[in-house]
Scaffold this active site. Structure first.
Site, mmCIF file in Angstrom:
data_model
loop_
_atom_site.group_PDB
_atom_site.id
_atom_site.type_symbol
_atom_site.label_atom_id
_atom_site.label_comp_id
_atom_site.label_asym_id
_atom_site.label_seq_id
_atom_site.Cartn_x
_atom_site.Cartn_y
_atom_site.Cartn_z
ATOM 1 N N CYS A 112 17.141 64.714 -6.619
ATOM 2 C CA CYS A 112 18.048 63.722 -6.603
ATOM 3 C C CYS A 112 18.855 63.354 -8.095
ATOM 4 O O CYS A 112 19.653 64.466 -8.357
ATOM 5 C CB CYS A 112 17.830 62.384 -5.763
ATOM 6 S SG CYS A 112 19.081 61.652 -5.330
ATOM 7 N N HIS A 218 14.998 64.118 -0.983
ATOM 8 C CA HIS A 218 13.774 63.308 -1.526
ATOM 9 C C HIS A 218 12.705 64.024 -0.909
ATOM 10 O O HIS A 218 12.194 63.328 0.140
ATOM 11 C CB HIS A 218 14.073 62.022 -1.306
ATOM 12 C CG HIS A 218 14.796 61.263 -2.203
ATOM 13 N ND1 HIS A 218 14.530 60.780 -3.364
ATOM 14 C CD2 HIS A 218 16.182 60.991 -2.389
ATOM 15 C CE1 HIS A 218 15.469 60.119 -3.965
ATOM 16 N NE2 HIS A 218 16.567 60.415 -3.461
ATOM 17 N N GLU A 220 9.757 63.992 -1.991
ATOM 18 C CA GLU A 220 8.512 63.231 -2.388
ATOM 19 C C GLU A 220 8.131 62.166 -1.326
ATOM 20 O O GLU A 220 6.867 61.483 -1.440
ATOM 21 C CB GLU A 220 8.677 62.498 -3.665
ATOM 22 C CG GLU A 220 9.517 61.247 -3.698
ATOM 23 C CD GLU A 220 10.967 61.455 -3.570
ATOM 24 O OE1 GLU A 220 11.643 60.317 -3.290
ATOM 25 O OE2 GLU A 220 11.625 62.586 -3.448
#
Length: 246
Positions: A112, A218, A220
């Protein structure tokens, strides 16, 4: 045997008038649990940050997302549309860190804001507000939603080249929580995924680099439960292990 060391530059956070160096725990958790490496957070004050010293111990670097934006002075002459979202302390550390890491072939995973930093560091530019571009969609999250829904699947992206072979699919659905995006892609970066509106959503670095990946979404978020995230973080961890054992 010790786990490879993954450096994560911090963000600037002001809490009750005091300045903190901070990183969202979801990033360090993904590094530890999925990449199976040891995360190490780095402060942003330039007086505390010696890039040479960092790279002496780093087996890899992860650049996290953030609510802050890359300052437009680094890729043009525009004034920031939202000055309150700038984090020049982070820019001052990450931009030279990226350039040195790419030149020295240190594994790098940029997410990001980190993805946008990677493009700027390598000579590209950004749209300060993707949603203001007539040919692009609004890629921001809905702040009224609960966090799981904000980070939920938002739109498809078309995979290309090496990233398509890594994932084994032509298309995946990703989350979307960004206001800025790539305008001019840096020459040394190779596009690997596109949103429906044509926005570049993933890049790889130079072909001779062991691992230099940037993604606009994202991975994660709940990484150990997402097959695509698992693939990306495991490849990142494997690249770090090769550096650590060399």
């Amino acid at each position: 045997m010790s786990r490879p060391l993954v450096i994560i530059p911090s963000d600037t956070k002001v809490i009750e008038g005091l300045t903190f160096d901070a990183v969202g725990r979801k990033y360090s958790t993904a590094v530890a649990e999925v990449a199976e490496c040891q995360p190490l957070l780095v402060p942003l004050d330039t007086a505390l940050t010696d890039i040479g010293a960092i790279l002496e111990i780093a087996d890899a670097i992860l650049l996290s997302g953030s609510v802050s934006n890359v300052h437009p002075s680094l890729y043009g002459t525009e004034d920031p549309l939202r000055p309150e979202t700038m984090d020049p302390a982070r820019d001052n550390v990450t931009i030279p860190l990226i350039r040195t890491a790419v030149d020295n072939k240190i594994p790098l995973f940029a997410i990001c804001r980190g993805y946008q930093e990677l493009n700027v560091a390598m000579g590209g530019s950004l749209h300060q507000a993707v949603h203001d571009q007539p040919h692009l969609n609004d890629h921001r999250e809905n702040p009224k939603l609960v966090m799981d829904d904000r980070f939920g699947p938002a739109h498809p992206i078309k995979l290309d080249d090496e990233l398509r072979s890594w994932i084994g699919k032509d298309q995946i659905i990703v989350n979307s929580l960004h206001g800025q995006g790539i305008a001019r892609l840096a020459e040394r970066l190779r596009p690997q995924a596109y949103a429906e509106d044509g926005l570049v959503e993933a890049v790889l670095g130079p072909k001779d680099h062991p691992f230099c990946l940037g993604v606009q979404w994202h991975p994660e978020w709940h990484a150990k439960n997402n097959p695509v995230s698992i693939e990306l973080f495991r490849r990142f961890g494997d690249a770090a292990r090769k550096i650590s054992s060399s």
